[in-house]
Design an enzyme around this catalytic site. Structure first.
Site, PDB file in Angstrom:
ATOM      1  N   TYR A   1      67.845  78.575 -30.101  1.00  0.00           N
ATOM      2  CA  TYR A   1      69.210  78.715 -30.605  1.00  0.00           C
ATOM      3  C   TYR A   1      70.153  78.274 -29.500  1.00  0.00           C
ATOM      4  CZ  TYR A   1      73.445  81.052 -32.365  1.00  0.00           C
ATOM      5  OH  TYR A   1      74.711  81.335 -32.810  1.00  0.00           O
TER       6      TYR A   1
ATOM      7  N   ASP B   1      69.301  74.776 -21.653  1.00  0.00           N
ATOM      8  CA  ASP B   1      70.255  75.781 -22.105  1.00  0.00           C
ATOM      9  C   ASP B   1      69.893  77.092 -21.413  1.00  0.00           C
ATOM     10  OD1 ASP B   1      71.719  77.713 -23.310  1.00  0.00           O
ATOM     11  OD2 ASP B   1      71.360  77.043 -25.366  1.00  0.00           O
TER      12      ASP B   1
ATOM     13  N   LYS C   1      77.214  84.011 -20.685  1.00  0.00           N
ATOM     14  CA  LYS C   1      76.814  85.398 -20.436  1.00  0.00           C
ATOM     15  C   LYS C   1      77.152  85.875 -19.018  1.00  0.00           C
ATOM     16  CE  LYS C   1      74.095  85.182 -24.356  1.00  0.00           C
ATOM     17  NZ  LYS C   1      74.280  85.842 -25.617  1.00  0.00           N
TER      18      LYS C   1
HETATM   19  N1  HOZ Z   1      72.902  85.764 -31.673  1.00  0.00           N
HETATM   20  C1  HOZ Z   1      73.403  86.351 -30.481  1.00  0.00           C
HETATM   21  C2  HOZ Z   1      72.327  86.613 -29.495  1.00  0.00           C
HETATM   22  N2  HOZ Z   1      71.220  85.770 -29.508  1.00  0.00           N
HETATM   23  C3  HOZ Z   1      74.083  87.637 -30.812  1.00  0.00           C
HETATM   24  C4  HOZ Z   1      75.506  87.585 -30.535  1.00  0.00           C
HETATM   25  C5  HOZ Z   1      76.236  88.876 -30.889  1.00  0.00           C
HETATM   26  O1  HOZ Z   1      76.063  89.404 -31.973  1.00  0.00           O
HETATM   27  O2  HOZ Z   1      77.013  89.324 -30.081  1.00  0.00           O
END
Ligand code: HOZ
Length: 427
Positions: free
Chosen positions: A144, A239, A267
């Protein structure tokens, strides 16, 4: 456990916010429950709107490597906000954080700050396309890279959680430029290159996959990608939104000794505030506007509060022994959970790279999306709810990663292992 306030907040939220949340996975849909609404956090603990406290292994999906509300970060941000929260103009803070990133990450000679991982990956791809003059990109099933159009093809995380590999609203004309290979399979990459000679601008990969659960790279996989990209004139993008400053100070590229052409970050470099970044070779980065012609912009990019939180966080990560201590805690926890499952006669496949780990509910090895997707997600959901009941807050999906912070002490780790023992016995 009393969750009445969370339940009523969720009802209220759904009146104004689609699905009641601002990002899908946090709605708890895939574990068949309503989300808990968080009121506050400190160190390794988060507290919900009903006053229940949990040991937190989501850590805001990765950034909280120091734990929540580290006093040094909090005080720096408090001071910064008094001198202005956004200027839309350059500041010295941006240079400081950029220099720290350049010094830390082997592939980054120049860096551009943005506000999220999604922005970072979509901008890096535009730049790779501009640099190579090619349109196609190659990604891996289950990886992702945020929710930009061309990247929502066979994506992990929320898209995988809800079983929607492709999203409505992504034009077929965009998606057709995205080729998808199998994670950890160089053969699948070579086959796609053969079918699309001289057309692929970049290969983008999570060097430690974190959005289909945690899937480490097989031996030689990253090295193989590096060699293929060098031979084919393809830009290799790591990434490292999750793994950057997480699995090592210099990210997965430092850990595995493979240097991509470009890297995306997010992050941790925002210390809990919204930040992303992309960087790489000077030759490529100089093509970015206003130095070059590839356009990318943002009012809140390089925001002074976010830069401040990032700088303070990175300073703390540079402390002697930080990563060794984090490794020790993470190994202790992941081994303890795996042992708990084993002792209860319950099969899981446990993976871990540094402080990223995952308990896959399967007997078989997980090495790519197909093997991850074979997990028993119903059993995972039960486990998740049992752990929540015991005061352990895990990501509400089999296809996410758990994160350990430096603030988790032996007490929290032992409590988590005991909770896991109880949960696996109850499954
Ligand atoms: N899909 C995000 C982590 N892989 C989650 C993001 C969120 O809900 O803050």
């Amino acid at each position: 456990m009393n969750l009445t306030t969370s339940a009523s907040l969720f009802r209220e939220a759904q009146r104004f916010i689609p699905g009641g949340v601002n990002s899908p996975v946090r709605a708890f849909k895939s574990v068949g429950a309503d989300p808990v609404f968080i009121r506050k956090a400190a160190g390794p603990t988060i507290t919900d709107a009903d006053g229940n406290s949990y040991i937190d292994y989501v850590g805001s999906w990765g950034p909280m490597i120091l734990g929540h509300c580290h006093p040094q970060v909090v005080s720096a941000v408090q001071k910064a906000v008094e001198t202005g929260s956004s200027f839309g103009a350059p500041t010295e803070l941006e240079i400081t954080l950029a220099e720290m990133v350049v010094q830390a990450v082997p592939s980054i000679e120049m860096v551009r700050m943005v506000c999220s991982g999604t922005e970072a990956t979509m901008s890096a791809i535009r730049l790779a396309r501009g640099y190579t003059g090619r349109d196609k990109i190659l990604k891996f099933s289950g990886c992702y890279h945020g929710h930009a159009d061309s990247l929502l093809v066979k994506a992990g995380s929320g898209a995988a959680t809800f079983g929607v590999p492709d999203s409505p609203g992504v034009p077929a004309d965009f998606a057709k430029h995205t080729l998808t290979a199998e994670y950890n399979s160089l053969e699948s990459v070579k086959a796609l290159i053969q079918q699309n000679p001289g057309q692929i601008a970049c290969i983008i990969v999570e060097p430690v996959a974190g959005n289909m659960g945690t899937v480490p790279p097989a031996e030689g996989f990253l090295q193989g990608l590096r060699a293929i990209c060098s031979n084919e004139g393809i830009v290799l993008i790591f990434d490292e939104v999750m793994s950057g400053f997480r699995v090592a100070y210099g990210g997965a590229q430092e850990l595995y000794g493979v240097t991509p052409d470009m890297t995306t970050l997010g992050k941790i470099i925002g210390g809990g505030l919204p930040v992303g970044a992309f960087g790489g070779k000077k030759e490529i980065m100089q093509m970015l506007s206003p130095a070059g012609g590839v356009y990318q912009a943002g009012t809140l990019s390089g925001n002074p509060l976010a830069m401040t939180a990032g700088i303070e966080t990175l300073k703390l990560l540079q402390q002697e022994g930080f990563y060794a201590k984090l490794e020790e805690k993470s190994a202790y926890l992941a081994t303890g959970i795996a042992q708990a499952a084993h002792d209860a006669g319950y099969p899981i496949f446990s993976t871990r790279v540094g402080s990223m780990f995952c308990a896959f509910f399967t007997k078989g090895e997980v090495k790519d999306w197909n093997t991850a997707a074979a997990c028993d997600t119903k059993m995972f959901a039960k486990y998740f709810l049992l752990m929540l009941e015991e005061g352990i807050y895990l990501a509400p999906s089999q296809f996410e990663t758990a994160f350990v912070s430096i603030s988790h002490t032996e007490k929290e780790l032992d409590k988590t292992i005991s909770a896991a023992r109880k949960a696996f016995k109850a499954l």
